[in-house]
Design an enzyme around this catalytic site. Sequence first.
Site, PDB file in Angstrom:
ATOM      1  N   ARG A 281       0.642  -0.964   0.071  1.00 36.60           N
ATOM      2  CA  ARG A 281       0.071   0.655  -0.174  1.00 36.60           C
ATOM      3  C   ARG A 281       0.893   1.532   0.149  1.00 36.60           C
ATOM      4  O   ARG A 281       0.991   1.633   1.217  1.00 36.60           O
ATOM      5  CB  ARG A 281      -0.827   0.105   1.139  1.00 36.60           C
ATOM      6  CG  ARG A 281      -1.230   1.529   1.529  1.00 36.60           C
ATOM      7  CD  ARG A 281      -2.983   0.931   2.586  1.00 36.60           C
ATOM      8  NE  ARG A 281      -2.840   0.773   3.469  1.00 36.60           N
ATOM      9  CZ  ARG A 281      -1.910   1.543   4.809  1.00 36.60           C
ATOM     10  NH1 ARG A 281      -1.347   2.471   4.732  1.00 36.60           N
ATOM     11  NH2 ARG A 281      -1.239   0.355   5.959  1.00 36.60           N
TER      12      ARG A 281
ATOM     13  N   TYR B 122       3.957   5.322  11.084  1.00 35.19           N
ATOM     14  CA  TYR B 122       4.834   3.962  11.360  1.00 35.19           C
ATOM     15  C   TYR B 122       5.113   3.332  10.695  1.00 35.19           C
ATOM     16  O   TYR B 122       5.781   2.021  10.562  1.00 35.19           O
ATOM     17  CB  TYR B 122       3.742   2.628  11.732  1.00 35.19           C
ATOM     18  CG  TYR B 122       2.079   2.898  10.394  1.00 35.19           C
ATOM     19  CD1 TYR B 122       2.178   2.399   9.730  1.00 35.19           C
ATOM     20  CD2 TYR B 122       1.137   4.240  10.603  1.00 35.19           C
ATOM     21  CE1 TYR B 122       1.040   2.434   8.349  1.00 35.19           C
ATOM     22  CE2 TYR B 122      -0.348   4.287  10.179  1.00 35.19           C
ATOM     23  CZ  TYR B 122       0.058   3.439   8.085  1.00 35.19           C
ATOM     24  OH  TYR B 122      -0.720   3.216   7.445  1.00 35.19           O
TER      25      TYR B 122
ATOM     26  N   HIS C  33      -3.284   4.002   4.169  1.00 37.11           N
ATOM     27  CA  HIS C  33      -4.475   3.345   4.815  1.00 37.11           C
ATOM     28  C   HIS C  33      -6.054   4.290   4.789  1.00 37.11           C
ATOM     29  O   HIS C  33      -6.741   3.148   3.245  1.00 37.11           O
ATOM     30  CB  HIS C  33      -5.033   2.482   6.235  1.00 37.11           C
ATOM     31  CG  HIS C  33      -6.215   1.858   6.905  1.00 37.11           C
ATOM     32  ND1 HIS C  33      -6.366   0.184   6.367  1.00 37.11           N
ATOM     33  CD2 HIS C  33      -7.470   1.871   7.143  1.00 37.11           C
ATOM     34  CE1 HIS C  33      -7.654  -0.305   6.287  1.00 37.11           C
ATOM     35  NE2 HIS C  33      -7.479   0.443   7.064  1.00 37.11           N
TER      36      HIS C  33
END
Length: 371
Positions: free
Chosen positions: A264, A277, A268
């Site tokens: 990805r 993160y 998200h």
Amino acid sequence: MVDPVPGAEAPHLPHQPDLVQLLTPEGERVEHPEYSVDVSPEELRDLYRDLALVRRWDVEATALQRQGELGIWASLLGQEAAQIGAGRAMAPDDMAFPTYREHGVAWTRGVDPLHVISLFRGVDNGGWDPVATHFNLYTVVIGAQTLHATGYAMGLQRDGAESAALAFLGDGATSQGEVNEAMIWAASFSAPVVFFCQNNQYAISVPLERQSRVPLYQRAAGFGFPGVRVDGNDVLAVLAVTRAALAAAHDGQGPTFIEAFTYRMGAHTTSDDPTRYRLASELEEWKLRDPIARLKAYLSRSGIADHDFFDAVEAEADELAVRIRRGTVEMPDPPGTAMFDSVYAEQTPHLARQRAEFEAYQASFEGGVER
């Protein structure tokens, strides 16, 4: 960045064993002993067009959300090959059960991009006909669509239909009970369903090594059916593997679990900040494996497509972006009471009271001033 589980390997790294690949990141065709795909030059150009137009749709929708025109958007950036390859592998009567990110699969099933965008704008619950498109409505509840797909597949089995269900899920969904329950039922009844997991390395902010000590495709063995890992950024490999899995389902061989190993490249959703993160260097490494760039390199090197073709696709993408933007901002807002219309087939007394309270509250405003 979350530290890996002590002793665990790093499944997010791009160099993985047992990875079915037919097109290298540099755009070179390679052979695989078990999987192959026969596509004409015209079909290859069509696959590139699919990838390019779906990415442009995604980029435009992300921009629309940032400008306040959409409530949220779930980007597929970087996952185009996994979705286009799987969608194009389906037979006309096969049924897709998506999550909330399968815009590329929607495209291959003939769903109008504006019908998807209307959902994220809050205009409706999805404007397409699942029966006509063989593409179910988006499912936001994580993993629930795998149960729907398995039940549908069992119905196909009992009807004697020669078609199958294709259930899409993410790597994070494999930790959900519904997914495991669906795979148990699918295995027990040899249901004609393929579980297509897009392993994009992160369940929102949790890396894969926090969820699984083994590659996800190996989990299928515990349920008693085959699992295969495919390069999810290789549209040809995804097409070949998904075709084979669906053919097995059509022939009564039961379910298959496909792990499309991809990444990805965006957030998200537009409510997420991936810089909290994951490292920028990781993203840069995966950009070298961009699914569109590798197919473009192959088409150019082999002489299947030239500059005129790529320019024409870019022009078509510009036209699509204009249509998406104009269509989005011109969507009429539904009345506030519309949220009560589709809760139940017949309105309940409790819901009727809620609706009456809502209407009374709205009526308390006159000229924009609360009474």
